[in-house]
Scaffold this active site. Sequence first.
Site, PDB file in Angstrom:
ATOM      1  N   GLY A 280      15.795 106.618  59.161  1.00 31.53           N
ATOM      2  CA  GLY A 280      17.136 107.828  59.459  1.00 31.53           C
ATOM      3  C   GLY A 280      15.957 109.067  59.608  1.00 31.53           C
ATOM      4  O   GLY A 280      15.163 109.486  59.549  1.00 31.53           O
TER       5      GLY A 280
ATOM      6  N   ASP B 203      21.275  98.901  65.448  1.00 30.06           N
ATOM      7  CA  ASP B 203      21.351  98.854  64.082  1.00 30.06           C
ATOM      8  C   ASP B 203      19.757  99.584  63.840  1.00 30.06           C
ATOM      9  O   ASP B 203      18.746  99.664  64.238  1.00 30.06           O
ATOM     10  CB  ASP B 203      20.834  98.069  63.050  1.00 30.06           C
ATOM     11  CG  ASP B 203      21.956  96.497  63.584  1.00 30.06           C
ATOM     12  OD1 ASP B 203      23.244  96.811  63.516  1.00 30.06           O
ATOM     13  OD2 ASP B 203      21.647  95.742  63.353  1.00 30.06           O
ATOM     14  N   LEU B 204      20.195 101.093  64.093  1.00 37.07           N
ATOM     15  CA  LEU B 204      19.042 102.127  63.822  1.00 37.07           C
ATOM     16  C   LEU B 204      18.209 101.780  62.895  1.00 37.07           C
ATOM     17  O   LEU B 204      18.173 101.639  61.663  1.00 37.07           O
ATOM     18  CB  LEU B 204      19.703 103.323  63.583  1.00 37.07           C
ATOM     19  CG  LEU B 204      19.171 104.962  63.396  1.00 37.07           C
ATOM     20  CD1 LEU B 204      18.867 104.569  64.566  1.00 37.07           C
ATOM     21  CD2 LEU B 204      19.810 105.926  62.341  1.00 37.07           C
ATOM     22  N   ASP B 205      16.937 101.821  63.556  1.00 31.44           N
ATOM     23  CA  ASP B 205      15.460 101.237  62.622  1.00 31.44           C
ATOM     24  C   ASP B 205      15.761  99.786  62.364  1.00 31.44           C
ATOM     25  O   ASP B 205      14.432  99.987  61.485  1.00 31.44           O
ATOM     26  CB  ASP B 205      15.574 102.662  61.523  1.00 31.44           C
ATOM     27  CG  ASP B 205      15.213 103.742  62.169  1.00 31.44           C
ATOM     28  OD1 ASP B 205      14.928 104.514  63.177  1.00 31.44           O
ATOM     29  OD2 ASP B 205      15.360 104.808  61.329  1.00 31.44           O
ATOM     30  N   GLU B 206      16.375  99.249  63.162  1.00 37.41           N
ATOM     31  CA  GLU B 206      16.175  97.735  62.345  1.00 37.41           C
ATOM     32  C   GLU B 206      15.623  96.931  63.632  1.00 37.41           C
ATOM     33  O   GLU B 206      15.533  95.431  62.731  1.00 37.41           O
ATOM     34  CB  GLU B 206      17.998  97.312  62.013  1.00 37.41           C
ATOM     35  CG  GLU B 206      17.883  98.084  61.114  1.00 37.41           C
ATOM     36  CD  GLU B 206      17.570  97.931  59.198  1.00 37.41           C
ATOM     37  OE1 GLU B 206      17.230  97.320  59.664  1.00 37.41           O
ATOM     38  OE2 GLU B 206      18.453  97.897  58.604  1.00 37.41           O
TER      39      GLU B 206
END
Length: 294
Positions: free
Chosen positions: A199, A224-227
């Site tokens: 994040g 999926d953020l940063d995944e």
Amino acid sequence: MSSYVLTVSCPTSRGIVAAISGYLADKGCNIVDSSQFDDLDAKRFFMRVSFISEEGIDRDGLLAGFAPVAEKFEMEAEIFDAAERMKVLLMVSRFGHCLNDLLYRSKIGALPIDIVGVVSNHFDYQKLVVNHDIPFHHIKVTKENKPQAEAQLMEIVENSGTELVVLARYMQVLSDALCKKMSGRIINIHHSFLPSFKGANPYKQAYQRGVKLIGATAHYVTADLDEGPIIEQDTVRVTHAQSPEDYVSLGRDVEAQVLARAIHAHIHHRVFINGNRTIVFPPSPGSYASERMG
């Protein structure tokens, strides 16, 4: 003589390597570099072969002739012309270190890509981009206009023939729909050693935790953020004496290097997505040589 790259992904089985090497030999091709990996847990086999077609058979002919082999082993197979440059669209916000680095690497041939444009939600780097004779596209992004902004982005992608989108510190979250549509074709540089400190403000998070290593992660973008599957990572050592601002400055060089290495791997077809992970094969000999050395 033309150089090609064959990529293969298929269920684990005996005889795959023999079938591939035998086919290429029968077609008058000489293998110059080969990497393979058998994921015994996932029961999935991956292979990348760099070869020269010594008898003049072109890509389409080689791919058509390979169809029976691919069908027998249930392969996802592709053959790429090593001389063709991938069309890349860069996206940036207000931090330009990765953009500058990629423009320079492209200019000297260290990254053999065709930069078809730069998209930004600000005007900070318009002059820089135009001076490189590259189209600059300003797309303002707000909560209210995000669907329209992404539609404009996709229009640029389609009109330019973009094959890879690079988020070179582009500080906007892409929609789930866009991430799915461009799956495996968007690379992001995250200014943290993922999976830690996801994040916003990861350097500040790292400082507050008192870490001794900070890093950067290049990964494919997913909903999926940063995944997304990680392609490349690196770190730099810090101490208690550094401030959060020092972390940011020290991290810039790492970010630029990690992103460039990830792009290099992708454009040379060295990366295979394997679930949430990636298989990244080593570079072929000579692939780091640039047109302007020294």
